[in-house]
Design a protein around this motif. Structure first.
Motif, mmCIF file in Angstrom:
data_model
loop_
_atom_site.group_PDB
_atom_site.id
_atom_site.type_symbol
_atom_site.label_atom_id
_atom_site.label_comp_id
_atom_site.label_asym_id
_atom_site.label_seq_id
_atom_site.Cartn_x
_atom_site.Cartn_y
_atom_site.Cartn_z
ATOM 1 N N ARG A 155 0.801 -1.227 0.000
ATOM 2 C CA ARG A 155 0.000 0.000 0.000
ATOM 3 C C ARG A 155 0.833 1.276 0.000
ATOM 4 O O ARG A 155 0.394 2.306 -0.514
ATOM 5 C CB ARG A 155 -0.919 0.007 1.223
ATOM 6 C CG ARG A 155 -1.938 -1.119 1.234
ATOM 7 C CD ARG A 155 -2.551 -1.283 2.599
ATOM 8 N NE ARG A 155 -3.217 -0.063 3.033
ATOM 9 C CZ ARG A 155 -3.434 0.256 4.301
ATOM 10 N NH1 ARG A 155 -3.019 -0.548 5.255
ATOM 11 N NH2 ARG A 155 -4.067 1.364 4.607
ATOM 12 N N LEU A 156 2.028 1.225 0.597
ATOM 13 C CA LEU A 156 2.816 2.446 0.767
ATOM 14 C C LEU A 156 4.009 2.497 -0.178
ATOM 15 O O LEU A 156 4.652 1.467 -0.423
ATOM 16 C CB LEU A 156 3.332 2.547 2.207
ATOM 17 C CG LEU A 156 2.268 2.576 3.323
ATOM 18 C CD1 LEU A 156 2.950 2.632 4.688
ATOM 19 C CD2 LEU A 156 1.328 3.750 3.142
ATOM 20 N N PRO A 157 4.350 3.686 -0.683
ATOM 21 C CA PRO A 157 5.583 3.824 -1.470
ATOM 22 C C PRO A 157 6.794 3.673 -0.552
ATOM 23 O O PRO A 157 6.680 3.824 0.673
ATOM 24 C CB PRO A 157 5.473 5.248 -2.033
ATOM 25 C CG PRO A 157 4.574 5.967 -1.086
ATOM 26 C CD PRO A 157 3.599 4.959 -0.584
ATOM 27 N N PRO A 158 7.951 3.378 -1.119
ATOM 28 C CA PRO A 158 9.139 3.106 -0.303
ATOM 29 C C PRO A 158 9.476 4.194 0.710
ATOM 30 O O PRO A 158 9.841 3.875 1.853
ATOM 31 C CB PRO A 158 10.254 2.953 -1.357
ATOM 32 C CG PRO A 158 9.543 2.461 -2.567
ATOM 33 C CD PRO A 158 8.213 3.159 -2.561
ATOM 34 N N ASP A 159 9.390 5.470 0.332
ATOM 35 C CA ASP A 159 9.775 6.518 1.270
ATOM 36 C C ASP A 159 8.855 6.562 2.485
ATOM 37 O O ASP A 159 9.297 6.752 3.620
ATOM 38 C CB ASP A 159 9.816 7.884 0.580
ATOM 39 C CG ASP A 159 8.473 8.270 -0.038
ATOM 40 O OD1 ASP A 159 7.673 7.365 -0.354
ATOM 41 O OD2 ASP A 159 8.220 9.485 -0.198
ATOM 42 N N ARG A 160 7.562 6.340 2.278
ATOM 43 C CA ARG A 160 6.618 6.333 3.396
ATOM 44 C C ARG A 160 6.807 5.095 4.264
ATOM 45 O O ARG A 160 6.636 5.142 5.486
ATOM 46 C CB ARG A 160 5.180 6.411 2.889
ATOM 47 C CG ARG A 160 4.817 7.767 2.290
ATOM 48 C CD ARG A 160 3.354 7.818 1.909
ATOM 49 N NE ARG A 160 2.471 7.658 3.071
ATOM 50 C CZ ARG A 160 1.157 7.511 2.990
ATOM 51 N NH1 ARG A 160 0.566 7.479 1.798
ATOM 52 N NH2 ARG A 160 0.426 7.379 4.077
ATOM 53 N N LEU A 161 7.163 3.986 3.630
ATOM 54 C CA LEU A 161 7.415 2.760 4.385
ATOM 55 C C LEU A 161 8.612 2.954 5.307
ATOM 56 O O LEU A 161 8.587 2.536 6.475
ATOM 57 C CB LEU A 161 7.653 1.601 3.423
ATOM 58 C CG LEU A 161 7.431 0.193 3.985
ATOM 59 C CD1 LEU A 161 5.961 -0.047 4.262
ATOM 60 C CD2 LEU A 161 7.947 -0.858 3.010
ATOM 61 N N ARG A 162 9.652 3.605 4.785
ATOM 62 C CA ARG A 162 10.827 3.872 5.614
ATOM 63 C C ARG A 162 10.497 4.834 6.752
ATOM 64 O O ARG A 162 10.975 4.659 7.877
ATOM 65 C CB ARG A 162 11.968 4.435 4.755
ATOM 66 C CG ARG A 162 12.599 3.400 3.828
ATOM 67 C CD ARG A 162 13.912 3.914 3.249
ATOM 68 N NE ARG A 162 13.703 5.083 2.390
ATOM 69 C CZ ARG A 162 13.483 5.007 1.091
ATOM 70 N NH1 ARG A 162 13.426 3.828 0.481
ATOM 71 N NH2 ARG A 162 13.324 6.102 0.365
ATOM 72 N N GLY A 182 18.577 -1.950 9.987
ATOM 73 C CA GLY A 182 17.357 -2.328 9.298
ATOM 74 C C GLY A 182 16.659 -1.152 8.649
ATOM 75 O O GLY A 182 16.137 -1.257 7.533
ATOM 76 N N GLY A 183 16.640 -0.004 9.344
ATOM 77 C CA GLY A 183 16.009 1.185 8.783
ATOM 78 C C GLY A 183 16.769 1.742 7.590
ATOM 79 O O GLY A 183 16.159 2.235 6.629
ATOM 80 N N ILE A 184 18.081 1.647 7.631
ATOM 81 C CA ILE A 184 18.915 2.177 6.547
ATOM 82 C C ILE A 184 18.722 1.372 5.256
ATOM 83 O O ILE A 184 18.681 1.933 4.156
ATOM 84 C CB ILE A 184 20.403 2.181 6.959
ATOM 85 C CG1 ILE A 184 20.625 3.217 8.074
ATOM 86 C CG2 ILE A 184 21.310 2.472 5.765
ATOM 87 C CD1 ILE A 184 21.990 3.137 8.722
ATOM 88 N N VAL A 185 18.592 0.037 5.387
ATOM 89 C CA VAL A 185 18.536 -0.801 4.180
ATOM 90 C C VAL A 185 17.108 -1.150 3.751
ATOM 91 O O VAL A 185 16.914 -1.745 2.693
ATOM 92 C CB VAL A 185 19.335 -2.115 4.389
ATOM 93 C CG1 VAL A 185 20.787 -1.811 4.704
ATOM 94 C CG2 VAL A 185 18.713 -2.970 5.491
ATOM 95 N N LEU A 186 16.105 -0.774 4.552
ATOM 96 C CA LEU A 186 14.726 -1.103 4.190
ATOM 97 C C LEU A 186 14.362 -0.523 2.820
ATOM 98 O O LEU A 186 14.603 0.659 2.559
ATOM 99 C CB LEU A 186 13.767 -0.551 5.255
ATOM 100 C CG LEU A 186 12.273 -0.798 4.989
ATOM 101 C CD1 LEU A 186 11.971 -2.292 4.993
ATOM 102 C CD2 LEU A 186 11.414 -0.069 6.010
ATOM 103 N N THR A 187 13.787 -1.323 1.972
ATOM 104 C CA THR A 187 13.401 -1.045 0.574
ATOM 105 C C THR A 187 14.614 -0.903 -0.344
ATOM 106 O O THR A 187 14.451 -0.747 -1.555
ATOM 107 C CB THR A 187 12.523 0.219 0.427
ATOM 108 O OG1 THR A 187 13.315 1.403 0.573
ATOM 109 C CG2 THR A 187 11.382 0.221 1.419
ATOM 110 N N ARG A 188 15.825 -0.952 0.219
ATOM 111 C CA ARG A 188 17.036 -0.832 -0.605
ATOM 112 C C ARG A 188 17.700 -2.187 -0.818
ATOM 113 O O ARG A 188 18.633 -2.290 -1.611
ATOM 114 C CB ARG A 188 18.017 0.157 0.031
ATOM 115 C CG ARG A 188 17.451 1.578 0.129
ATOM 116 C CD ARG A 188 18.482 2.553 0.671
ATOM 117 N NE ARG A 188 17.998 3.928 0.609
ATOM 118 C CZ ARG A 188 17.420 4.564 1.622
ATOM 119 N NH1 ARG A 188 17.260 3.942 2.787
ATOM 120 N NH2 ARG A 188 16.996 5.812 1.481
#
Length: 320
Positions: free
Chosen positions: A237-244, A284-290
């Motif tokens: 549901r969320l784009p990567p930036d919002r997920l982060r 985990g926060g730094i690499v999430l969606t990356r």
């Protein structure tokens, strides 16, 4: 995979032999997710340790039967929930590219066993779990509170995947999952040796937040497959930036609640153990969606659970 193509899962020679000789038995074992059952056992023990640690009372021997019966019941219910999830998600699991921490067990895809086997196993396991708990209540080993907690865990856990609720398809799956694993499960453990308190609930809020971080990371690799079958996870549901941003909000909330609860609700020894997970949370926060692998967030949650359980139990031991 992004195009929704089914994935053929590699298997070793030893695994292939086990599949060929007893495909149903192997499927039941694999789909029960033994590693997750082990973590569930640790979180159950966390709740027990929290109750004993607050009292500074090494009295497990007096509660041994209750702890044993409660443990058997929750393991059966947890296996039922896992079977239900694998039954519903068979198509999703075939379409995704699995990591060691996401994509389901892959048992049905590897064996070709009819998924009805898991439906029957799920029903059987939940009946067994509830029967064990009911027996514990009748014999005076489990309190009514414990039975109620287990019932809620069973209903919400099965409702996570199964209709008519199917929480994961309604956009609230992560919330339900975090409350189940981070709050209800440890408090269920507490009910086997005592009565849960408001302080116990507050102490578990950071754990719920970290489970939320873990779910964002583990759902990310499966987002395309999930979307193709109608699962509305936050990663879908969320784009990567919002997920982060949501990840950092949850992580920050865990830190803030821990700070506000220091000494009043969370003893220094417990917080010291939990602090070891912080570098993993940041990673985990730094690499999430990356990156596809959710390893850092998974490791942070596991560290937090094990360290918290160990710290609470150590407070109950007289010589510590």
């Amino acid at each position: 995979m992004d195009d929704g193509t089914a994935v053929t899962l590699p298997v070793t020679g030893v695994t292939r032999t086990a599949i060929d000789r007893a495909p149903r038995l192997w499927t039941l074992w694999k789909a029960a997710r033994p590693s997750q059952l082990a973590l569930i056992g640790a979180v159950y023990a966390l709740g027990i340790g929290m109750a004993l640690g607050r009292r500074g009372d090494w009295s497990l021997a007096a509660h041994g039967p209750a702890v044993g019966i409660g443990g058997l019941a929750v393991f059966a219910v947890a296996a039922s929930i896992h079977y239900a999830n694998e039954y519903v998600d068979v198509e999703t699991d075939r379409r995704t590219e699995r990591t060691p921490f996401s994509g389901g067990s892959g048992a049905l895809a590897q064996t070709g066993v009819d998924r009805v086997v898991l439906a029957r196993a799920s029903l059987t396991a939940v009946i067994v779990g509830i029967a064990i708990a009911a027996g514990g209540y009748v014999t005076g080993q489990l309190s009514a509170t414990a039975v109620v907690f287990l019932g809620v865990i069973a209903l919400a856990g099965l409702g996570y995947s199964l209709p008519p609720t199917a929480f994961i398809r309604r956009g609230v799956g992560e919330l339900v999952n975090a409350l189940l694993g981070g709050l209800l499960l440890p408090l269920y453990g507490t009910t086997t040796v005592g009565t849960p308190t408001v302080a116990d609930g507050v102490a578990l809020v950071p754990f719920c937040c970290l489970i939320g971080c873990n779910l964002l990371a583990t759902h990310w690799p499966d987002r395309d497959a999930d979307a193709s079958v109608g699962k509305r996870t936050l990663a879908v549901r969320l784009p990567p930036d919002r997920l982060r941003r949501l990840y950092w909000l949850l992580a920050g909330s865990a830190v803030v609640v821990t700070g506000l609860s220091y000494e009043t609700v969370l003893p220094p020894l417990v917080v010291a153990g939990q602090a070891g997970s912080l570098p993993l949370v940041l990673w985990g926060g730094i690499v999430l969606t990356r990156q596809r692998s959710p390893f850092p967030a998974v490791a942070a949650m596991v560290w937090y659970a094990l360290a918290t359980a160990a710290a609470w139990w150590s407070l109950a031991v007289p010589f510590v």
